[in-house]
Design an enzyme around this catalytic site. Structure first.
Site, PDB file in Angstrom:
ATOM      1  N   LYS A  51       0.829  -1.207   0.000  1.00  0.00           N
ATOM      2  CA  LYS A  51       0.000   0.000   0.000  1.00  0.00           C
ATOM      3  C   LYS A  51       0.862   1.256   0.000  1.00  0.00           C
ATOM      4  O   LYS A  51       0.486   2.261  -0.595  1.00  0.00           O
ATOM      5  CB  LYS A  51      -0.932   0.009   1.215  1.00  0.00           C
ATOM      6  CG  LYS A  51      -2.070  -0.990   1.078  1.00  0.00           C
ATOM      7  CD  LYS A  51      -3.039  -0.895   2.236  1.00  0.00           C
ATOM      8  CE  LYS A  51      -4.196  -1.865   2.073  1.00  0.00           C
ATOM      9  NZ  LYS A  51      -4.997  -2.010   3.280  1.00  0.00           N
TER      10      LYS A  51
ATOM     11  N   LYS B  49      -4.094  -9.908  -6.395  1.00  0.00           N
ATOM     12  CA  LYS B  49      -5.316 -10.161  -5.626  1.00  0.00           C
ATOM     13  C   LYS B  49      -6.479  -9.320  -6.166  1.00  0.00           C
ATOM     14  O   LYS B  49      -6.277  -8.161  -6.520  1.00  0.00           O
ATOM     15  CB  LYS B  49      -4.997  -9.760  -4.181  1.00  0.00           C
ATOM     16  CG  LYS B  49      -6.020 -10.110  -3.163  1.00  0.00           C
ATOM     17  CD  LYS B  49      -5.565  -9.652  -1.781  1.00  0.00           C
ATOM     18  CE  LYS B  49      -5.626  -8.159  -1.628  1.00  0.00           C
ATOM     19  NZ  LYS B  49      -5.519  -7.655  -0.261  1.00  0.00           N
TER      20      LYS B  49
ATOM     21  N   LYS C 261     -10.876  -4.236  -3.778  1.00  0.00           N
ATOM     22  CA  LYS C 261     -11.788  -3.096  -3.908  1.00  0.00           C
ATOM     23  C   LYS C 261     -11.057  -1.875  -4.405  1.00  0.00           C
ATOM     24  O   LYS C 261     -11.643  -0.975  -4.970  1.00  0.00           O
ATOM     25  CB  LYS C 261     -12.348  -2.706  -2.530  1.00  0.00           C
ATOM     26  CG  LYS C 261     -13.165  -3.709  -1.826  1.00  0.00           C
ATOM     27  CD  LYS C 261     -13.540  -3.159  -0.438  1.00  0.00           C
ATOM     28  CE  LYS C 261     -13.438  -4.222   0.619  1.00  0.00           C
ATOM     29  NZ  LYS C 261     -12.656  -3.951   1.764  1.00  0.00           N
TER      30      LYS C 261
HETATM   31  P1  TYM Z   1     -10.439  -6.132   3.781  1.00  0.00           P
HETATM   32  O1  TYM Z   1     -11.487  -5.098   3.994  1.00  0.00           O
HETATM   33  O2  TYM Z   1      -9.348  -5.855   2.812  1.00  0.00           O
HETATM   34  O3  TYM Z   1     -11.102  -7.493   3.348  1.00  0.00           O
HETATM   35  C1  TYM Z   1     -12.162  -8.060   4.091  1.00  0.00           C
HETATM   36  C2  TYM Z   1     -12.055  -9.575   4.072  1.00  0.00           C
HETATM   37  O4  TYM Z   1     -12.082 -10.066   2.740  1.00  0.00           O
HETATM   38  C3  TYM Z   1     -10.951 -10.892   2.499  1.00  0.00           C
HETATM   39  N1  TYM Z   1     -10.501 -10.673   1.111  1.00  0.00           N
HETATM   40  C4  TYM Z   1     -10.259 -11.659   0.239  1.00  0.00           C
HETATM   41  N2  TYM Z   1     -10.341 -13.002   0.354  1.00  0.00           N
HETATM   42  C5  TYM Z   1     -10.035 -13.729  -0.752  1.00  0.00           C
HETATM   43  N3  TYM Z   1      -9.639 -13.185  -1.923  1.00  0.00           N
HETATM   44  C6  TYM Z   1      -9.535 -11.847  -2.078  1.00  0.00           C
HETATM   45  N4  TYM Z   1      -9.178 -11.305  -3.236  1.00  0.00           N
HETATM   46  C7  TYM Z   1      -9.855 -11.016  -0.960  1.00  0.00           C
HETATM   47  N5  TYM Z   1      -9.864  -9.673  -0.760  1.00  0.00           N
HETATM   48  C8  TYM Z   1     -10.254  -9.488   0.516  1.00  0.00           C
HETATM   49  C9  TYM Z   1      -9.907 -10.409   3.490  1.00  0.00           C
HETATM   50  O5  TYM Z   1      -8.957 -11.408   3.755  1.00  0.00           O
HETATM   51  C10 TYM Z   1     -10.748 -10.083   4.699  1.00  0.00           C
HETATM   52  O6  TYM Z   1     -11.015 -11.231   5.451  1.00  0.00           O
HETATM   53  N6  TYM Z   1      -7.472  -5.712   7.739  1.00  0.00           N
HETATM   54  C11 TYM Z   1      -8.712  -6.277   7.291  1.00  0.00           C
HETATM   55  C12 TYM Z   1      -9.919  -5.785   8.046  1.00  0.00           C
HETATM   56  C13 TYM Z   1      -9.846  -5.931   9.523  1.00  0.00           C
HETATM   57  C14 TYM Z   1     -10.020  -7.144  10.249  1.00  0.00           C
HETATM   58  C15 TYM Z   1      -9.913  -6.783  11.629  1.00  0.00           C
HETATM   59  C16 TYM Z   1     -10.251  -8.463   9.880  1.00  0.00           C
HETATM   60  C17 TYM Z   1      -9.652  -4.932  10.426  1.00  0.00           C
HETATM   61  N7  TYM Z   1      -9.699  -5.440  11.700  1.00  0.00           N
HETATM   62  C18 TYM Z   1     -10.035  -7.720  12.636  1.00  0.00           C
HETATM   63  C19 TYM Z   1     -10.373  -9.411  10.890  1.00  0.00           C
HETATM   64  C20 TYM Z   1     -10.253  -9.055  12.254  1.00  0.00           C
HETATM   65  C21 TYM Z   1      -8.918  -5.869   5.838  1.00  0.00           C
HETATM   66  O7  TYM Z   1      -8.366  -4.922   5.361  1.00  0.00           O
HETATM   67  O8  TYM Z   1      -9.814  -6.584   5.191  1.00  0.00           O
END
Ligand code: TYM
Length: 333
Positions: free
Chosen positions: A113, A196, A199
């Site tokens: 990032k 990957k 969004k």
């Molecule tokens: P975020 O918002 O990027 O994504 C949310 C969830 O979706 C999963 N994900 C994917 N899984 C498979 N293939 C993909 N291309 C893909 N893109 C996203 C992510 O693994 C995630 O589970 N840091 C985290 C958010 C967060 C969080 C937490 C998660 C903040 N605090 C506490 C668990 C526990 C994030 O940016 O997810």
């Protein structure tokens, strides 16, 4: 007590990777003897450039997507991180005092990032994994269902929990267990099978959004990058063919079948024969979610009420944990 905590950032719209890597598993887990807390992590979303005018609406939309995909507010605590901002931020600060910067320097998501400009990005982006650890530990969560990309952040959360317990000589925080489940733990971009699906990818053609209609889904799949060969007849034959692997993985995950089984069905076919079939399963899986989301968003007050209620339930769990943390750490309050 087995307790789940997981969250998603309300950045743009949720995409297929979020659904297959996380959301769908959240729905399955709510019926499996856990207390589930599912959070919209708006405080994480502001670590990168964002639009203040639309953040609250994106937060509501993310919550609507959770519910539309099957997260049931009667079975789970559904809340917004900033509704409990004081506790999340406070715990993050305490945990930051026991997080080595050498470990933060190794976080691959930060490196991705921050790009080449890592000296100029904000402290918030750098400290992001500590806030994530606080999200989990505030509720003493034992399990965290996420996609594969969050594995490294979870390892750090486990280390921070262990450091706290060791430093204060208490068995206080449980070790949160990652739950990386299903066929599609890493859904890749439709434009580049080595990246990957995300969004935040500037190209909308790279992803399928949970709000895309049937025509858009079919068009994106039609234009998805492929290679010139017919589909292989074994899973091993997908090695070195990231785009083919990704599309077959998505098909398997959406149709609830094993990848080997799907590979066998389409063995020897051209992408032009396979893609319409993939579009069909995609539309069948996503269109009920999209329709339900639209319905829910007609009544934003109802979503807000669910989130407010979830916020107070989350606070009830988090507040006593924080009181214990302050006491253990010797703070005056
Ligand atoms: P975020 O918002 O990027 O994504 C949310 C969830 O979706 C999963 N994900 C994917 N899984 C498979 N293939 C993909 N291309 C893909 N893109 C996203 C992510 O693994 C995630 O589970 N840091 C985290 C958010 C967060 C969080 C937490 C998660 C903040 N605090 C506490 C668990 C526990 C994030 O940016 O997810």
């Amino acid at each position: 007590m087995r307790r789940i905590l997981s969250g998603m950032q309300p950045t743009n719209r949720l995409q297929l990777g979020n659904y297959l890597g996380a959301l769908r598993n959240w729905v399955a887990l709510q019926d499996q003897n856990y207390q589930c807390l599912y959070c919209v992590v708006d405080m994480h979303a502001i670590t990168q450039p964002y639009d203040a005018a639309t953040l609250a609406q994106s937060t509501r939309e993310a919550a609507a997507a959770y519910i539309a995909a099957g997260v049931d507010p009667k079975k789970c605590i559904l809340f917004v991180q900033s509704a409990v901002a004081d506790l999340h931020a406070e715990l993050m600060w305490y945990l930051a005092t026991m997080t080595q910067i050498g470990k933060l320097n190794r976080m691959t998501q930060f490196k991705d990032k921050a790009g080449k400009d890592s000296e100029r990005v904000g402290l918030g982006l750098y400290a992001y994994p500590v806030l994530m650890a606080a999200d989990i530990l505030l509720y003493k969560a034992t399990h965290v269902p996420v996609g594969h990309d969050q594995k490294q952040h979870l390892e750090l959360a486990r280390e921070i929990a262990a450091t706290f317990n060791h430093r204060y000589g208490q068995d206080f925080f449980p070790q949160p267990e990652p739950q990386i489940l299903g066929e599609a733990t890493r859904v890749m971009s439709l434009r580049d099978g080595t990246q990957k699906m995300s969004k935040s990818d500037p190209s909308d053609l790279s992803r399928i959004n949970l709000t895309d209609d049937a025509d858009m889904i079919a068009d994106k799949i039609k234009r998805a990058k492929t290679d010139p060969h017919p589909l292989p007849d074994t899973v091993e034959g997908l090695a070195g063919r990231p785009e083919a692997d990704n599309l077959l993985t998505i098909y398997a995950a959406l149709s609830g079948r094993a990848k080997a089984d799907v590979v066998a069905e389409f063995a020897g076919q051209q992408f032009s024969q396979f893609k319409p079939k993939l579009a069909e399963v995609c539309v069948a899986a996503l269109s009920p979610i999209t329709a339900r989301m639209r319905e829910l968003l007609q009544d934003p007050a109802e979503i807000d009420a669910i989130l407010r209620d979830g916020g107070s339930q989350a606070r009830e769990i988090g507040a006593p944990v924080m009181a214990d943390v302050r006491k253990i750490m010797g703070l005056w309050s």
